[in-house]
Design a protein around this motif. Structure first.
Motif, short mmCIF file in Angstrom:
data_model
loop_
_atom_site.label_atom_id
_atom_site.label_comp_id
_atom_site.label_asym_id
_atom_site.label_seq_id
_atom_site.Cartn_x
_atom_site.Cartn_y
_atom_site.Cartn_z
N GLU A 87 16.32 7.31 5.33
CA GLU A 87 17.22 8.40 5.70
C GLU A 87 16.42 9.48 6.40
OE1 GLU A 87 19.79 10.29 2.72
OE2 GLU A 87 19.47 8.49 1.50
N GLU A 88 17.14 10.30 7.15
CA GLU A 88 16.51 11.37 7.91
C GLU A 88 15.65 12.30 7.03
OE1 GLU A 88 16.36 11.70 11.06
OE2 GLU A 88 15.59 13.75 11.25
N ARG A 89 16.18 12.65 5.84
CA ARG A 89 15.45 13.61 4.99
C ARG A 89 14.08 13.05 4.58
NH1 ARG A 89 17.54 12.60 -0.78
NH2 ARG A 89 18.79 10.74 -0.50
N TYR A 90 13.99 11.73 4.40
CA TYR A 90 12.69 11.12 4.07
C TYR A 90 11.80 11.10 5.32
CZ TYR A 90 14.57 9.37 -0.37
OH TYR A 90 15.10 9.26 -1.62
N ALA A 91 12.42 10.77 6.45
CA ALA A 91 11.66 10.72 7.70
C ALA A 91 11.04 12.09 7.99
CB ALA A 91 12.57 10.28 8.84
N VAL A 92 11.80 13.14 7.73
CA VAL A 92 11.31 14.50 7.97
C VAL A 92 10.15 14.82 7.02
CG1 VAL A 92 11.91 16.96 7.80
CG2 VAL A 92 13.49 15.35 8.93
N ALA A 93 10.34 14.49 5.75
CA ALA A 93 9.30 14.80 4.75
C ALA A 93 8.00 14.05 5.03
CB ALA A 93 9.82 14.48 3.35
N PHE A 94 8.12 12.82 5.51
CA PHE A 94 6.92 11.99 5.73
C PHE A 94 6.47 11.95 7.19
CE2 PHE A 94 8.50 10.04 1.70
CZ PHE A 94 7.35 10.26 0.95
N ALA A 95 7.00 12.87 8.02
CA ALA A 95 6.68 12.84 9.45
C ALA A 95 5.18 12.94 9.72
CB ALA A 95 7.42 13.97 10.16
N ASP A 96 4.49 13.74 8.95
CA ASP A 96 3.05 13.92 9.19
C ASP A 96 2.31 13.75 7.85
OD1 ASP A 96 0.51 14.67 9.88
OD2 ASP A 96 0.99 16.80 10.16
N THR A 97 1.81 12.55 7.62
CA THR A 97 1.18 12.30 6.32
C THR A 97 -0.18 12.99 6.21
OG1 THR A 97 0.36 10.18 7.11
CG2 THR A 97 2.36 10.14 5.75
N SER A 98 -0.71 13.49 7.33
CA SER A 98 -1.98 14.22 7.22
C SER A 98 -1.75 15.55 6.49
CB SER A 98 -2.60 14.46 8.60
OG SER A 98 -1.85 15.44 9.30
N ALA A 99 -0.47 15.99 6.42
CA ALA A 99 -0.14 17.24 5.72
C ALA A 99 0.22 16.96 4.26
CB ALA A 99 1.04 17.91 6.42
N LEU A 100 0.09 15.70 3.85
CA LEU A 100 0.47 15.32 2.49
C LEU A 100 -0.70 14.76 1.70
CD1 LEU A 100 3.84 13.42 3.12
CD2 LEU A 100 3.52 15.76 2.31
N ARG A 101 -0.56 14.81 0.40
CA ARG A 101 -1.52 14.19 -0.51
C ARG A 101 -0.75 13.22 -1.38
NH1 ARG A 101 -3.82 16.27 2.81
NH2 ARG A 101 -5.40 17.92 2.78
N THR A 138 0.85 -1.20 0.00
CA THR A 138 0.00 0.00 0.00
C THR A 138 0.88 1.25 0.00
OG1 THR A 138 -0.03 0.22 2.40
CG2 THR A 138 -1.74 -1.18 1.43
N VAL A 139 0.25 2.40 -0.22
CA VAL A 139 0.98 3.67 -0.16
C VAL A 139 1.60 3.83 1.23
CG1 VAL A 139 0.76 6.18 -0.28
CG2 VAL A 139 -0.53 4.75 -1.87
N ALA A 140 0.84 3.50 2.27
CA ALA A 140 1.34 3.65 3.64
C ALA A 140 2.58 2.79 3.86
CB ALA A 140 0.25 3.28 4.64
N ASP A 141 2.59 1.58 3.28
CA ASP A 141 3.78 0.71 3.40
C ASP A 141 4.98 1.35 2.70
OD1 ASP A 141 2.18 -1.13 4.63
OD2 ASP A 141 1.95 -2.43 2.87
N LEU A 142 4.73 1.94 1.55
CA LEU A 142 5.80 2.59 0.79
C LEU A 142 6.36 3.78 1.58
CD1 LEU A 142 7.45 2.95 -1.86
CD2 LEU A 142 5.57 4.36 -2.71
N VAL A 143 5.46 4.54 2.20
CA VAL A 143 5.88 5.68 3.01
C VAL A 143 6.77 5.21 4.16
CG1 VAL A 143 5.06 7.43 4.65
CG2 VAL A 143 3.96 7.20 2.40
N ALA A 144 6.37 4.10 4.81
CA ALA A 144 7.15 3.57 5.93
C ALA A 144 8.54 3.13 5.45
CB ALA A 144 6.41 2.40 6.57
N GLU A 145 8.58 2.52 4.27
CA GLU A 145 9.86 2.09 3.69
C GLU A 145 10.77 3.28 3.42
OE1 GLU A 145 9.97 -0.03 -0.12
OE2 GLU A 145 8.95 -1.69 0.86
N LEU A 146 10.19 4.31 2.80
CA LEU A 146 10.98 5.50 2.46
C LEU A 146 11.44 6.22 3.72
CD1 LEU A 146 8.77 6.85 -0.48
CD2 LEU A 146 11.06 5.88 -0.71
N ALA A 147 10.53 6.36 4.69
CA ALA A 147 10.86 7.10 5.91
C ALA A 147 11.99 6.43 6.69
CB ALA A 147 9.62 7.25 6.78
#
Lengths: 146, 82
Positions: B39-53, B27-36
């Motif tokens: 590295e730190e820069r991914y973790a920061v970008a995906f910290a709050d998925t409610s702010a993302l589309r 799922t998208v959520a699984d992909l986000v967890a993988e990316l986050a």
């Protein structure tokens, strides 16, 4: 129906001239022009990023819904991307219908949906640095009236 | 292989506009967890998925959506057109 996504400026007057006219089924034409506003007084440019491919698809979907729902005889959407200066035109919408209520409503519907469903992102380039324009809750809420 | 695109501040935080990744995420959520987790820069970008589309093959979608058959995933903040 025409949808254009472009970096180049467009000529609002030329686009409006003759739009929706010349037939027998149109009684109302509404046009809207969106312009770069400088709220801070220090805006150097508004940088508009978009998602090539999805942008055209998303606007076309919104435009087709408007055309069907209000029975529009014609419809035009132009939206620019890239760096725009304060006072420059960002986008325009034109609708042609039998009656004015339909032309006005369809134009408002298009504007509401373009604001939060077309993949554009605005960044303000100012004297004090750059900042992304945040989406407003009221823009999302505006969709519920449709 | 799947193409991942980033726009606006998501692109700036991650530091690239697009990349191609090999993933087994369902799922998208699984992909986000993988990316986050990368590295730190991914973790920061995906910290709050409610702010993302998210868009799948250029259609707006949900983080719970399955990824099977999807070729292009895009992450971005809420849109500000008009």
């Amino acid at each position: 129906m025409r949808v254009r996504v472009q970096a180049e400026p467009f000529d609002y007057g030329a686009e409006c001239t003759g739009f929706g006219q010349g037939g027998r089924d149109v009684g109302a034409v509404v046009t809207f022009l969106g312009v770069v506003r400088d709220d801070s007084g220090t805006l150097a440019a508004m940088e508009i990023e978009h998602y090539p491919g999805m942008t055209e698809k998303a606007i076309t979907t919104i435009a087709e819904e408007a055309r069907g729902r209000w029975g529009l005889a014609d419809l035009l959407v132009i939206h620019r991307h890239g760096a725009l200066r304060p006072g420059e035109a960002i986008m325009m919408v034109a609708t042609a219908a039998r009656h004015r209520a339909a032309a006005f409503e369809a134009a408002e519907f298009l504007m509401d949906y373009l604001k939060s469903r077309a993949p554009f992102w605005k960044k303000e380039i100012g004297a004090d640095g750059d900042s992304w324009v945040a989406a407003k809750d009221e823009d999302e809420a505006a969709l519920t009236r449709w | 292989m799947i193409d991942i695109l980033y726009f606006a501040w998501v692109r700036e935080r991650i530091g690239l506009p697009r990349e191609r990744v090999e993933t087994a995420a369902e799922t998208v959520a699984d992909l986000v967890a993988e990316l986050a987790a990368r590295e730190e820069r991914y973790a920061v970008a995906f910290a709050d998925t409610s702010a993302l589309r998210v868009a799948l093959d250029q259609e707006l979608s949900e983080f719970s959506a399955p990824l099977s058959g999807v070729r292009e995933v895009a992450f971005f903040p809420p849109m500000t057109g008009g």
